[in-house]
Design an enzyme around this catalytic site. Structure first.
Site, PDB file in Angstrom:
ATOM      1  CG  ASP A   1      -0.202   0.028   2.532  1.00  0.00           C
ATOM      2  OD1 ASP A   1       0.784  -0.741   2.668  1.00  0.00           O
ATOM      3  OD2 ASP A   1      -0.561   0.825   3.417  1.00  0.00           O
TER       4      ASP A   1
ATOM      5  CD  GLU B   1       4.173   0.735   6.917  1.00  0.00           C
ATOM      6  OE1 GLU B   1       5.019   1.007   7.764  1.00  0.00           O
ATOM      7  OE2 GLU B   1       3.813   1.569   6.051  1.00  0.00           O
TER       8      GLU B   1
HETATM    9  N1  LIG Z   1       8.171   3.175   5.462  1.00  0.00           N
HETATM   10  C1  LIG Z   1       7.580   3.072   6.712  1.00  0.00           C
HETATM   11  C2  LIG Z   1       6.522   4.130   6.914  1.00  0.00           C
HETATM   12  O1  LIG Z   1       6.470   5.059   6.156  1.00  0.00           O
HETATM   13  N2  LIG Z   1       5.706   3.935   7.922  1.00  0.00           N
HETATM   14  C3  LIG Z   1       4.666   4.844   8.270  1.00  0.00           C
HETATM   15  C4  LIG Z   1       3.773   4.075   9.182  1.00  0.00           C
HETATM   16  C5  LIG Z   1       2.816   4.898   9.936  1.00  0.00           C
HETATM   17  C6  LIG Z   1       2.979   5.388  11.164  1.00  0.00           C
HETATM   18  N3  LIG Z   1       1.868   6.048  11.470  1.00  0.00           N
HETATM   19  C7  LIG Z   1       1.059   5.960  10.440  1.00  0.00           C
HETATM   20  N4  LIG Z   1       1.634   5.248   9.511  1.00  0.00           N
HETATM   21  C8  LIG Z   1       5.262   6.066   8.949  1.00  0.00           C
HETATM   22  O2  LIG Z   1       4.642   7.150   8.817  1.00  0.00           O
HETATM   23  O3  LIG Z   1       6.298   5.985   9.594  1.00  0.00           O
HETATM   24 ZN   LIG Z   2       6.854   1.736   4.239  1.00  0.00          ZN
HETATM   25 ZN   LIG Z   3       5.480   4.878   4.357  1.00  0.00          ZN
END
Ligand SMILES: NCC(=O)N[C@@H](Cc1c[nH]cn1)C(=O)O
Ligand SMILES: [Zn+2]
Ligand SMILES: [Zn+2]
Length: 474
Positions: free
Chosen positions: A100, A165
């Site tokens: 995603d 994710e």
């Molecule tokens: N590549 C990892 C990433 O971008 N993770 C997101 C996950 C997240 C945390 N809160 C909402 N989504 C990030 O923003 O760190």
């Molecule tokens: Zn990521």
């Molecule tokens: Zn991300």
């Protein structure tokens, strides 16, 4: 070990790899937008089909439903699991990744169409190119390269690929718990490649920050009002909201919510020395971001505040007038979106209470008739690994073989929401093995994956599996 043969194979298939990435980027698998949910599902199916075509034992695992803020529910995208090999004499690694992406529109300021992978001087621009489609594909191509050359995989390889994710991995925790004694039972190690290097030097990542994501809603009049007709008489929700948001963090970066800063352990002398020894060009960092001053000036302070101290970011306000032009409205209801990147010793449940109590106290002092509602919508934990583990030793060896340098040992300021669950539930050791460049622009306009990183990264993975295969099995 036939690294040369595998390397040649990867080099000669790079156009095919880029073309597959183009097809994957073309899928608008934005998990934050429920209207795009069918695209996320399509992406999960494409991933499953690719792994099936390679002979993997593939499943699309139903992980239940998502409850939407307005009371409705929708199915969560299925999680793809796959398995290549089940030789009990070998280690079993489980590669986790996500397909995603964050939202993207050309009007946000992209130079190219975000969902049309565009190669400009070896930079492959496209939403999700680096985060996380190319790294997932690089892992798939790693297995494919071994298969194509008929070289025995040095380890059994499993995959867990999810489609939520970017919104906090909803549903995945429960799936890991429920499959802990089945799918994860024979897994020895978990590998995650969902982050980037710090500089041009390859890196191994041993920590991530967590993220507590909040909505703060202020509701006042029953509908939007003319600011000339009603302004001056009504207590405006937006003024209340901006007022309370301004009490979260000081201009010098101090978090003002009682209890947050106090929970964080001070930087040790050993950490200070480690950060001091890392090559990190502060001027280049500023230049790439397009800013002339940062919150801190020393390298150590900057790395520490990026990796191992918490911070507050304000992301947006739903319901606020944000279009071009000059609408003179008083919005009736506004919802601020902000998050706190948290670090070890900070528990999401405690952060939730600290933030909620504090904002209600601050709001109470305003004596406003409007209503405040604070909700934590994501509570993702930080993660930290033991860098003395053989998995990291294998990482150092693989980096040396492919890039002829020692890797940086780094932490990541961002969050992999599921990393801590993997650690706590499966009790397996985890390594983060990034291949993205330091300037890939994740979540931003003009996200890209360097062709170099994509292809050399695939070679790194090929070498890494070999090194993990050499770890003694007890
Ligand atoms: N590549 C990892 C990433 O971008 N993770 C997101 C996950 C997240 C945390 N809160 C909402 N989504 C990030 O923003 O760190
Ligand atoms: Zn990521
Ligand atoms: Zn991300």
């Amino acid at each position: 070990f036939q690294l040369d043969e595998l390397t040649k194979y990867i080099d000669s298939h790079q156009e095919e790899y880029v073309q597959t990435l183009r097809e994957w980027v073309a899928v608008e698998s934005d998990s934050s937008d429920v209207l795009k949910r069918s695209e996320v599902e399509r992406m999960m199916n494409i991933t499953a089909e690719k792994l099936k075509a390679m002979g993997g034992n593939v499943e699309l695992v139903d992980i239940g439903i998502q409850e939407l803020p307005w009371g409705k529910t929708i199915p969560l995208p299925k999680v793809v699991t796959a398995q290549f090999g089940s030789d009990p004499a070998k280690h079993t690694v489980c590669v986790y990744g996500h397909v995603d992406v964050q939202p993207a529109k050309k009007e946000d300021g992209w130079a190219t169409e975000p969902y049309n992978l565009t190669d400009i001087n070896g930079n492959l621009y496209g939403r999700g190119a680096s985060d996380n489609k190319a790294p997932v594909l690089a892992w798939i191509h790693t297995v494919q390269a071994y298969q194509a050359l008929d070289i025995e995989l040095p380890v059994n390889v499993k995959f867990v690929i999810e489609g939520m994710e970017e919104t906090g991995s909803n549903g995945l925790d429960a799936m890991i718990v429920s499959q802990n004694d089945t799918f994860f039972a024979d897994v020895d190690y978990i590998i995650i490649s969902d982050c980037g290097w710090l500089s041009r030097r390859p890196a191994l990542t041993y920590g991530t920050r967590g993220n507590c994501y909040f909505f703060a809603e202020v509701e006042g009049p029953k509908q939007d009002l003319h600011s000339g007709v009603y302004g001056g008489t009504v207590i405006e929700p937006m003024t209340d909201l901006i007022g309370i948001l301004d009490t979260l963090i000081s201009p010098s970066g101090k978090i003002l919510i009682p209890g947050i800063q106090e929970a964080v352990s001070p930087l040790s002398d050993e950490e200070w020395k480690m950060y001091q020894d890392i090559e990190f060009d502060v001027e280049n960092y500023k230049r790439k971001m397009g800013v002339n001053r940062l919150m801190y000036s020393s390298k150590v302070d900057l790395l520490a505040h990026r990796w191992r101290y918490p911070t507050v970011s304000i992301h947006g306000i739903e319901g606020a007038f944000s279009a071009p032009g000059t609408k003179t409205v008083i919005p009736a209801k506004v919802i601020a979106k902000f998050s706190i990147r948290q670090v070890p010793n900070m528990e999401p449940a405690i952060v939730e209470k600290q933030v909620t109590d504090y904002l209600h106290a601050v709001f109470g002092r305003r004596k406003s008739p409007n209503k405040l509602k604070v909700t934590m919508v994501i509570g993702a934990k930080p993660w930290l690994a033991d860098t003395q583990h053989p998995l990291y030793e294998a990482g150092r060896e693989a980096v040396k073989k492919v890039f002829k340098v020692d890797p940086d040992m780094i932490r990541e300021g961002g969050t992999i929401p599921i990393a801590k669950t993997f650690q706590d539930v499966t009790r397996k050791s985890i390594i983060m093995l990034p291949i993205g460049a330091f300037d890939d622009g994740l979540h931003s306009q003009n996200e890209k994956m360097n062709r170099y990183n994509y292809i050399e990264g695939t070679k790194l993975f090929v070498a890494y599996l070999h090194e993990v295969g050499l770890i003694k099995k007890y």
